[in-house]
Scaffold this motif. Sequence first.
Motif, mmCIF file in Angstrom:
data_model
loop_
_atom_site.group_PDB
_atom_site.id
_atom_site.type_symbol
_atom_site.label_atom_id
_atom_site.label_comp_id
_atom_site.label_asym_id
_atom_site.label_seq_id
_atom_site.Cartn_x
_atom_site.Cartn_y
_atom_site.Cartn_z
ATOM 1 N N ARG A 300 -4.439 1.957 1.667
ATOM 2 C CA ARG A 300 -3.434 2.985 1.420
ATOM 3 C C ARG A 300 -3.711 4.258 2.196
ATOM 4 N NH1 ARG A 300 -3.591 4.686 -4.477
ATOM 5 N NH2 ARG A 300 -2.557 2.687 -4.777
ATOM 6 N N SER A 301 -4.922 4.781 2.082
ATOM 7 C CA SER A 301 -5.197 6.145 2.538
ATOM 8 C C SER A 301 -6.019 6.180 3.817
ATOM 9 C CB SER A 301 -5.948 6.909 1.435
ATOM 10 O OG SER A 301 -5.214 6.888 0.230
ATOM 11 N N THR A 302 -5.874 7.278 4.546
ATOM 12 C CA THR A 302 -6.647 7.486 5.768
ATOM 13 C C THR A 302 -8.120 7.732 5.431
ATOM 14 O OG1 THR A 302 -6.297 9.870 5.698
ATOM 15 C CG2 THR A 302 -4.653 8.549 6.882
ATOM 16 N N PRO A 303 -9.025 7.593 6.408
ATOM 17 C CA PRO A 303 -10.442 7.865 6.145
ATOM 18 C C PRO A 303 -10.675 9.274 5.612
ATOM 19 C CG PRO A 303 -10.189 6.726 8.243
ATOM 20 C CD PRO A 303 -8.809 7.065 7.767
ATOM 21 N N GLN A 304 -9.854 10.241 6.030
ATOM 22 C CA GLN A 304 -10.054 11.622 5.572
ATOM 23 C C GLN A 304 -9.755 11.751 4.072
ATOM 24 O OE1 GLN A 304 -8.577 10.708 8.398
ATOM 25 N NE2 GLN A 304 -9.990 11.615 9.887
ATOM 26 N N VAL A 305 -8.694 11.113 3.613
ATOM 27 C CA VAL A 305 -8.362 11.145 2.188
ATOM 28 C C VAL A 305 -9.404 10.373 1.387
ATOM 29 C CG1 VAL A 305 -6.657 10.451 0.445
ATOM 30 C CG2 VAL A 305 -5.895 11.438 2.622
ATOM 31 N N ARG A 324 -19.016 3.114 -10.184
ATOM 32 C CA ARG A 324 -17.968 3.510 -9.255
ATOM 33 C C ARG A 324 -17.992 2.639 -7.999
ATOM 34 N NH1 ARG A 324 -19.775 7.005 -5.110
ATOM 35 N NH2 ARG A 324 -22.014 7.399 -5.218
ATOM 36 N N LEU A 325 -16.846 2.545 -7.355
ATOM 37 C CA LEU A 325 -16.696 1.771 -6.130
ATOM 38 C C LEU A 325 -16.550 2.716 -4.945
ATOM 39 C CD1 LEU A 325 -14.104 -0.802 -7.513
ATOM 40 C CD2 LEU A 325 -16.525 -1.240 -7.071
ATOM 41 N N GLU A 326 -17.294 2.469 -3.897
ATOM 42 C CA GLU A 326 -17.221 3.283 -2.683
ATOM 43 C C GLU A 326 -16.120 2.713 -1.789
ATOM 44 O OE1 GLU A 326 -18.967 6.528 -0.423
ATOM 45 O OE2 GLU A 326 -19.707 5.714 -2.312
ATOM 46 N N LEU A 327 -15.012 3.425 -1.692
ATOM 47 C CA LEU A 327 -13.879 2.932 -0.911
ATOM 48 C C LEU A 327 -14.169 2.985 0.588
ATOM 49 C CD1 LEU A 327 -10.916 4.668 -2.800
ATOM 50 C CD2 LEU A 327 -11.769 2.335 -3.096
ATOM 51 N N VAL A 328 -13.598 2.029 1.314
ATOM 52 C CA VAL A 328 -13.727 1.976 2.771
ATOM 53 C C VAL A 328 -12.318 1.898 3.352
ATOM 54 C CG1 VAL A 328 -14.698 0.763 4.748
ATOM 55 C CG2 VAL A 328 -15.923 0.751 2.559
ATOM 56 N N SER A 329 -11.878 2.960 4.009
ATOM 57 C CA SER A 329 -10.517 3.003 4.530
ATOM 58 C C SER A 329 -10.335 1.986 5.648
ATOM 59 C CB SER A 329 -10.176 4.401 5.052
ATOM 60 O OG SER A 329 -8.892 4.406 5.648
ATOM 61 N N GLN A 330 -9.178 1.309 5.620
ATOM 62 C CA GLN A 330 -8.830 0.341 6.659
ATOM 63 C C GLN A 330 -7.766 0.897 7.605
ATOM 64 O OE1 GLN A 330 -10.584 -2.868 6.430
ATOM 65 N NE2 GLN A 330 -11.652 -1.389 5.114
ATOM 66 N N ARG A 331 -7.447 2.183 7.448
ATOM 67 C CA ARG A 331 -6.392 2.789 8.254
ATOM 68 C C ARG A 331 -6.980 3.619 9.396
ATOM 69 N NH1 ARG A 331 -1.591 5.656 5.279
ATOM 70 N NH2 ARG A 331 -1.071 5.751 7.503
ATOM 71 N N ALA A 332 -6.120 3.940 10.335
ATOM 72 C CA ALA A 332 -6.541 4.807 11.436
ATOM 73 C C ALA A 332 -6.748 6.231 10.916
ATOM 74 C CB ALA A 332 -5.476 4.802 12.535
ATOM 75 N N ALA A 333 -7.502 7.009 11.674
ATOM 76 C CA ALA A 333 -7.790 8.383 11.259
ATOM 77 C C ALA A 333 -6.509 9.193 11.138
ATOM 78 C CB ALA A 333 -8.729 9.036 12.269
ATOM 79 N N THR A 554 -6.022 9.949 -4.535
ATOM 80 C CA THR A 554 -5.801 8.606 -3.988
ATOM 81 C C THR A 554 -4.344 8.178 -4.023
ATOM 82 O OG1 THR A 554 -6.409 7.672 -6.151
ATOM 83 C CG2 THR A 554 -8.139 7.809 -4.475
ATOM 84 N N ARG A 555 -3.424 9.073 -4.425
ATOM 85 C CA ARG A 555 -1.990 8.761 -4.306
ATOM 86 C C ARG A 555 -1.506 8.999 -2.881
ATOM 87 N NH1 ARG A 555 -2.181 5.448 -7.484
ATOM 88 N NH2 ARG A 555 -4.400 5.958 -7.467
ATOM 89 N N ALA A 556 -2.260 9.761 -2.080
ATOM 90 C CA ALA A 556 -1.808 10.165 -0.741
ATOM 91 C C ALA A 556 -2.180 9.115 0.303
ATOM 92 C CB ALA A 556 -2.429 11.503 -0.361
ATOM 93 N N ARG A 557 -1.214 8.766 1.119
ATOM 94 C CA ARG A 557 -1.500 7.850 2.218
ATOM 95 C C ARG A 557 -2.074 8.590 3.422
ATOM 96 N NH1 ARG A 557 4.067 5.958 1.691
ATOM 97 N NH2 ARG A 557 4.197 4.373 0.077
#
Length: 731
Positions: A300-305, A324-333, A554-557
């Motif tokens: 969903r979210s960028t690495p910055q979010v 807690r789970l450490e999220l790993v963004s799959q989106r471009a910066a 985490t609502r923000a893409r």
Amino acid sequence: MTAATHSTLFPQVPDSADAVLEGLDPEQREVATALHGPVCVLAGAGTGKTRAITHRIAYGVRAGILHPSSVLAVTFTARAAGEMRGRLRQLGAAGVQARTFHSAALRQLQYFWPKAIGGSMPRLVDRKIQLVADAAAACRIRLDRGELRDVTAEIEWSKVTQTVPADYAPAAAKAGRESPRDPAEIAQLYAAYEDVKRERSVIDFEDVLLLTVAVLQDRHDIAEQIRAQYQHFVVDEYQDVSPLQQRLLELWLGERDSLCVVGDASQTIYSFTGATPDHLLDFRTRHPGATVVKLVRDYRSTPQVVHLANGLLAQARGRAADHRLELVSQRAAGPEPVYAEYTDEPAEAEGAARRIRELIDSGVPASEIAILFRTNAQSETYEQALADAAVPYQLRGAERFFDRPEVRKAGIALRGAARFGGNDSLLDDVVDLPSQVRAVLSGEGWTTQPPAGSGAVRERWESLAALVNLAQDFAAAKPGATLADLVAELDERANAQHAPTVQGVTLASLHSAKGLEWDVVFLVGVAEGMMPITYAKTDEQIEEERRLLYVGVTRAREHLHVSWALSRSPGGRPNRRPSRFLDGLRPGSTATTGRAGSGGAGGIERGTSGTRDSAPRRTQRVPARCRVCGRTLTDPGEMKLMRCDDCPSDMNEGLYERLREWRADQARSSGQPAFCVFTDRTLMAIAESAPDDERELARIPGVGMRKLTRYGADVLAICAGQSGAESRDQD
């Protein structure tokens, strides 16, 4: 505003069970194919949990393993249940029951009431606050509007925690609740409330669960009849289950273990209603043989979010934080979050409205923007600011789309046109479906240009415009579709409460935003006293406020704006400060708290067989140690990977997928299950180590001499970038 994963509006139904699995990542695929025994999915925000569990159900149905009518999927809101039904229909698994706990229980209670209790079932009241007021009057206790609301909440909490009036005071003290009045008075009001209900032969929503539990406990024949109907259960948002809902789930299950639960302890934000993440966190203790899958790939979210979200939880404390789970963004910066400070709340609202106006003018759809706040009382300031800036908006939590008068009237008009369109002069000069819909709805108030300003007229136009846009998407997805086809689609969506997107900025509280997402999110009022809220006193309450902010982030893409005001009103004393939760995260601040260690990584953990009382076997083996952190490993799955589940994986995903495809070919040719070739854990271990020769391959647990002889050449060839067939040709 969309639900929590992107998908096309009208996707093609997969043509086979295997096609249902296409596009899933390894962990999601594991969820989808784990159809037997207890399964626990720990799913971080934006990791596609709804996608995973709906594909799990659909795969089981399409493969003939699960019968649609034997599956009960349970979630917490009618919207979420409707979305789940819509997705299952798109995957070719119509007929599966997806309901809220209350809806499923009410259906069963209505059916079995004559048999279990006799007579007609009492009337169900939608709102209990008037009954509480009448109970207060009977007790000669005066309550203002705020106290009425608070006492009603205490009664609801008591019922979902199965606390009777006589036990309220000690139970509230044990739970650390701050009663809005003297606990003895609350107990008195609670007892009087129950008396009023009995006198008027009515029940409330909590009674639906309590009575269903009572029937299933007392009538084993009815319990067995329900268990014969529903044999497989899926529970979404399991971190929000109350003790009463958990008891109902246990009675539905009986002695079986065909249960899949999905949740994230870091998104527990409803403990004030009796929800607790303990059932999720203790799942492996209650079900030692459970398969546990962790989803941490954030789509969903960028690495910055994601970085900000992870930073919030890194400072958290308590049991939920330990898991807690450490999220790993799959989106471009994307862009960094924007932080803004204002002199007062009206200035903050005007600043948000001004920036939103700029975004809309630059091409961002209004429906992809949200303003999220801590309390509903903050909404009015932002409504006024958006109206002044000529920005359309909608209030989250308002009337359901298909229940709106203008939508009901439009549905009647479209249905009539579909039936008698040949006699309608409006349709004489139009041939394609979108033009037909525009023509029909023009008679209901739709125009090509929106009306000026805001208010009821604009809201009605937005509803009709949403139907016009839906017709355009429907026609593009299904060329040749008729007006009758569209009416059928609208009927199905209405039954599932699967509403089309309304073009307007969403105004919502953080609680009501759970499960939704937008391209642009404005988190407003992020100041001490509001976030955390003033009445959050205990450590547990403070941590829940942190989790609430985490949900908001985490609502923000892509775009995230975080703001606060130094005073409430213009000219007020500027004595507010930014939320402590932003310390160390916003520019120019330093962290005041911290935690050692990192969050949990994604992966799959197989359950151990046996009962919870089984004693571990003693071994004389040399202790295995994690190759990342050096900790001694005792779990068989971790020993196979030679690392802790929580330690980062360096798995080559492309290699892992090639190994899975090769394993599937081997299983088909030999007529045996895939795990008899190599288990998933062994394939993961191979993909992580990528061995160069037989000696390195033989060191991997799960690769014995027999399998090394039989499959070693193929596996090494695949690791080297060849196919197994190429290695056999060379031999």
